[in-house]
Design a protein around this motif. Structure first.
Motif, PDB file in Angstrom:
ATOM      1  N   GLY A 144      56.940  30.981  36.815  1.00 12.57           N
ATOM      2  CA  GLY A 144      56.713  32.353  36.413  1.00 12.57           C
ATOM      3  C   GLY A 144      57.973  33.193  36.569  1.00 12.57           C
ATOM      4  O   GLY A 144      59.025  32.700  37.002  1.00 12.57           O
ATOM      5  N   ILE A 145      57.854  34.466  36.231  1.00 10.68           N
ATOM      6  CA  ILE A 145      58.973  35.404  36.320  1.00 10.68           C
ATOM      7  C   ILE A 145      58.605  36.512  37.305  1.00 10.68           C
ATOM      8  O   ILE A 145      57.650  37.262  37.066  1.00 10.68           O
ATOM      9  N   PRO A 146      59.327  36.617  38.426  1.00 14.52           N
ATOM     10  CA  PRO A 146      59.031  37.688  39.384  1.00 14.52           C
ATOM     11  C   PRO A 146      59.562  39.026  38.890  1.00 14.52           C
ATOM     12  O   PRO A 146      60.670  39.108  38.356  1.00 14.52           O
ATOM     13  N   VAL A 147      58.768  40.074  39.061  1.00 14.04           N
ATOM     14  CA  VAL A 147      59.148  41.425  38.644  1.00 14.04           C
ATOM     15  C   VAL A 147      58.989  42.344  39.856  1.00 14.04           C
ATOM     16  O   VAL A 147      57.902  42.449  40.431  1.00 14.04           O
ATOM     17  N   GLU A 148      60.076  42.979  40.254  1.00 11.47           N
ATOM     18  CA  GLU A 148      60.056  43.815  41.457  1.00 11.47           C
ATOM     19  C   GLU A 148      59.495  45.204  41.168  1.00 11.47           C
ATOM     20  O   GLU A 148      59.965  45.898  40.267  1.00 11.47           O
ATOM     21  N   LEU A 149      58.493  45.593  41.938  1.00 11.98           N
ATOM     22  CA  LEU A 149      57.915  46.933  41.880  1.00 11.98           C
ATOM     23  C   LEU A 149      58.376  47.695  43.115  1.00 11.98           C
ATOM     24  O   LEU A 149      57.873  47.476  44.218  1.00 11.98           O
ATOM     25  N   ALA A 150      59.353  48.556  42.943  1.00  5.39           N
ATOM     26  CA  ALA A 150      59.950  49.255  44.079  1.00  5.39           C
ATOM     27  C   ALA A 150      58.998  50.284  44.672  1.00  5.39           C
ATOM     28  O   ALA A 150      58.272  50.987  43.956  1.00  5.39           O
ATOM     29  N   THR A 151      58.969  50.360  45.994  1.00  5.42           N
ATOM     30  CA  THR A 151      58.329  51.470  46.698  1.00  5.42           C
ATOM     31  C   THR A 151      59.390  52.090  47.606  1.00  5.42           C
ATOM     32  O   THR A 151      60.361  51.430  47.988  1.00  5.42           O
ATOM     33  N   TYR A 152      59.185  53.369  47.956  1.00  6.26           N
ATOM     34  CA  TYR A 152      60.231  54.104  48.663  1.00  6.26           C
ATOM     35  C   TYR A 152      59.682  54.857  49.867  1.00  6.26           C
ATOM     36  O   TYR A 152      58.527  55.286  49.887  1.00  6.26           O
ATOM     37  N   GLU A 153      60.570  55.010  50.831  1.00  7.23           N
ATOM     38  CA  GLU A 153      60.193  55.673  52.079  1.00  7.23           C
ATOM     39  C   GLU A 153      59.722  57.098  51.836  1.00  7.23           C
ATOM     40  O   GLU A 153      58.752  57.542  52.465  1.00  7.23           O
ATOM     41  N   ASP A 154      60.375  57.830  50.917  1.00 10.87           N
ATOM     42  CA  ASP A 154      59.978  59.218  50.688  1.00 10.87           C
ATOM     43  C   ASP A 154      58.648  59.322  49.938  1.00 10.87           C
ATOM     44  O   ASP A 154      58.122  60.416  49.740  1.00 10.87           O
ATOM     45  N   GLU A 155      58.103  58.183  49.517  1.00  9.22           N
ATOM     46  CA  GLU A 155      56.760  58.114  48.935  1.00  9.22           C
ATOM     47  C   GLU A 155      55.802  57.387  49.872  1.00  9.22           C
ATOM     48  O   GLU A 155      54.752  56.892  49.453  1.00  9.22           O
ATOM     49  N   ASP A 156      56.190  57.315  51.154  1.00  8.34           N
ATOM     50  CA  ASP A 156      55.376  56.650  52.178  1.00  8.34           C
ATOM     51  C   ASP A 156      55.163  55.170  51.856  1.00  8.34           C
ATOM     52  O   ASP A 156      54.186  54.564  52.281  1.00  8.34           O
ATOM     53  N   PHE A 157      56.080  54.589  51.100  1.00 10.47           N
ATOM     54  CA  PHE A 157      55.997  53.190  50.683  1.00 10.47           C
ATOM     55  C   PHE A 157      54.673  52.870  49.988  1.00 10.47           C
ATOM     56  O   PHE A 157      54.213  51.716  50.000  1.00 10.47           O
ATOM     57  N   GLN A 158      54.050  53.882  49.379  1.00 14.57           N
ATOM     58  CA  GLN A 158      52.863  53.642  48.565  1.00 14.57           C
ATOM     59  C   GLN A 158      53.294  53.178  47.173  1.00 14.57           C
ATOM     60  O   GLN A 158      54.405  53.469  46.728  1.00 14.57           O
ATOM     61  N   ILE A 159      52.425  52.464  46.489  1.00 10.96           N
ATOM     62  CA  ILE A 159      52.731  52.021  45.131  1.00 10.96           C
ATOM     63  C   ILE A 159      52.537  53.191  44.173  1.00 10.96           C
ATOM     64  O   ILE A 159      51.472  53.801  44.127  1.00 10.96           O
ATOM     65  N   ASN A 160      53.604  53.493  43.438  1.00 10.57           N
ATOM     66  CA  ASN A 160      53.546  54.538  42.422  1.00 10.57           C
ATOM     67  C   ASN A 160      52.903  53.945  41.168  1.00 10.57           C
ATOM     68  O   ASN A 160      53.423  52.997  40.581  1.00 10.57           O
ATOM     69  N   ILE A 161      51.764  54.506  40.775  1.00 10.53           N
ATOM     70  CA  ILE A 161      50.974  53.915  39.693  1.00 10.53           C
ATOM     71  C   ILE A 161      51.709  53.982  38.355  1.00 10.53           C
ATOM     72  O   ILE A 161      51.668  53.025  37.562  1.00 10.53           O
ATOM     73  N   GLU A 162      52.384  55.084  38.071  1.00 11.57           N
ATOM     74  CA  GLU A 162      53.136  55.184  36.820  1.00 11.57           C
ATOM     75  C   GLU A 162      54.252  54.146  36.775  1.00 11.57           C
ATOM     76  O   GLU A 162      54.505  53.527  35.725  1.00 11.57           O
ATOM     77  N   ARG A 163      54.928  53.954  37.902  1.00  9.97           N
ATOM     78  CA  ARG A 163      55.992  52.943  37.961  1.00  9.97           C
ATOM     79  C   ARG A 163      55.411  51.551  37.735  1.00  9.97           C
ATOM     80  O   ARG A 163      56.016  50.714  37.051  1.00  9.97           O
ATOM     81  N   LEU A 164      54.248  51.300  38.333  1.00  4.11           N
ATOM     82  CA  LEU A 164      53.582  50.012  38.139  1.00  4.11           C
ATOM     83  C   LEU A 164      53.251  49.787  36.665  1.00  4.11           C
ATOM     84  O   LEU A 164      53.567  48.736  36.101  1.00  4.11           O
ATOM     85  N   GLU A 165      52.649  50.776  36.045  1.00 10.71           N
ATOM     86  CA  GLU A 165      52.242  50.605  34.648  1.00 10.71           C
ATOM     87  C   GLU A 165      53.438  50.390  33.725  1.00 10.71           C
ATOM     88  O   GLU A 165      53.343  49.679  32.718  1.00 10.71           O
ATOM     89  N   SER A 166      54.574  50.980  34.081  1.00  8.99           N
ATOM     90  CA  SER A 166      55.767  50.821  33.241  1.00  8.99           C
ATOM     91  C   SER A 166      56.283  49.388  33.256  1.00  8.99           C
ATOM     92  O   SER A 166      57.050  48.995  32.366  1.00  8.99           O
ATOM     93  N   LEU A 167      55.884  48.606  34.261  1.00 13.92           N
ATOM     94  CA  LEU A 167      56.344  47.218  34.378  1.00 13.92           C
ATOM     95  C   LEU A 167      55.394  46.221  33.744  1.00 13.92           C
ATOM     96  O   LEU A 167      55.747  45.045  33.563  1.00 13.92           O
TER      97      LEU A 167
END
Length: 385
Positions: A135-158
């Protein structure tokens, strides 16, 4: 290494930061190793004595291909008692570690060229495990200033037409953060909307310091599209026993069984007996262990936040890792980790080992006692950035 007898896909060095840490730990005689998540505590005597008594009683042969039937029963009972979640026997597979469980799951579901989205920062083997399954791994970044929560818009863009699954890990290795209910409910909606599987790496379920653990699979509609990975390594300090389990729809479990029969055949019987005793005696074993790690985590977080140039989310939420922000030092993660090793003789792991979004951080594993943590931070405090 490049050699005519080595498969070309391995000619490029793919050694992980964790793999290198064993060599780095030998740099100085007095290194305090905070790099690996291998606890200093040993397995409880209840588990050891029970497993060895079972071995002497004859539990030294192959087990059922899906795992010891008693252990599968205990796993089902555990989910019912702890989470009110009904798990059927045919949905359970016992594997020789959750790391193997991840590979088996990916091998069972991924077609060549399928994309698997990884919640990042992630456990370092994930990308190569996806690649091993072609398979092909795709990194979904999370960030400290977002409490390391998954950003749904960022997820959908991938998400593309080749996206097969999303891997989540909560409590997280390496950030120590936990996905909140709002995030998980949004992820459930995305999984349905895009017809995705979710692989939920539930390795640190015992280590939740703010809110009780909630299995992603327990959310409405998620049982049929979730693969749960669990392990006894961290929840019961049983890293060397190499035993874990998978919970998934029965058709996925059947495929996983077929793959596993060509890998290790069955999980070690003695380790499975140990796991039975662990689950049956969890209320005796876990409270003191979890309390000790909570004490270490809160102590370490307080010390980090008192050192110039370093910071960490506080209060700690889960696992026994701190993802320490080193951006104010002006150094890269690799340079900061190297300086901490050379100047303080303390071994950490640089953040990019866990994905590109880990740049600017180093991971600390609170797998030594408070006295040794105190010595480690006393040394780090003296480092001149």
């Amino acid at each position: 290494m490049k050699h005519k007898f080595i498969a070309k896909r391995y000619w490029k060095d793919q050694q992980t930061a964790m793999g290198k840490s064993d060599e780095m730990a030998k740099t100085f005689d007095d290194v305090i190793n905070l790099s690996l998540g291998d606890p200093d505590l040993i397995t409880d005597d209840i588990i050891i004595d029970g497993a060895f008594a079972d071995a002497k009683a004859g539990h030294t042969k192959y087990t059922d291909f899906r795992g010891d039937s008693e252990l599968r029963t205990e796993i089902c009972r555990f989910y019912q008692e702890e989470y009110g979640m009904e798990v059927r026997d045919e949905e359970v597979f016992v594997c020789a570690s959750a790391s193997l469980g991840m590979y088996l799951s990916l091998e069972a579901i991924v077609d060549d060229g399928d994309e698997v989205i990884l919640q990042a920062p992630f456990f370092t083997p994930y990308p190569q495990q996806v690649e091993l399954a072609r398979g092909i791994p795709v990194e979904l970044a999370t960030y400290e200033d977002e409490d390391f929560q998954i950003n749904i818009e960022r997820l959908e863009s991938l998400i593309t037409e080749r996206t097969k699954a999303l891997v989540i890990n909560s409590p997280s290795n390496p950030t120590g953060n936990c996905l909140n209910m709002e995030t998980m409910e949004q992820l459930a909606e995305i999984a349905v909307k895009h017809d995705l599987l979710v692989i939920s790496d539930d390795i640190y379920t015992a280590f939740n310091y703010q809110n009780p653990f909630v299995p992603f699979a327990s959310l409405p509609g998620m049982r049929e599209r979730t693969i749960i990975l669990n392990s006894f390594s961290k929840n019961f300090t049983m890293t060397g026993w190499r035993v874990g389990n998978i919970i998934a729809p029965d058709y996925i479990i059947k495929t996983i069984q077929q793959v596993n029969e060509n890998v290790v055949f069955t999980t070690p019987s003695i380790s499975q007996r140990a796991a039975i005793h662990a689950l049956r005696h969890r209320h005796e074993i876990q409270p003191a262990m979890v309390s000790e790690y909570r004490r270490r985590m809160f102590y370490a977080a307080e010390r980090v936040n008192g050192i110039r140039g370093l910071s960490v989310l506080y209060p700690p939420k889960g696992s026994f890792y701190l993802f320490v922000n080193i951006k104010e030092t002006g150094l890269s993660s690799a340079a900061a980790a190297e300086k901490i090793l050379q100047d303080a003789h303390v071994l950490t792991l640089p953040g990019p080992a866990f994905g590109a979004c880990g740049e600017g951080y180093v991971r600390i594993a609170c797998t030594v006692g408070v006295d040794l943590l105190c010595e480690a931070f006393d040394r780090i405090e003296k480092v001149q950035w």
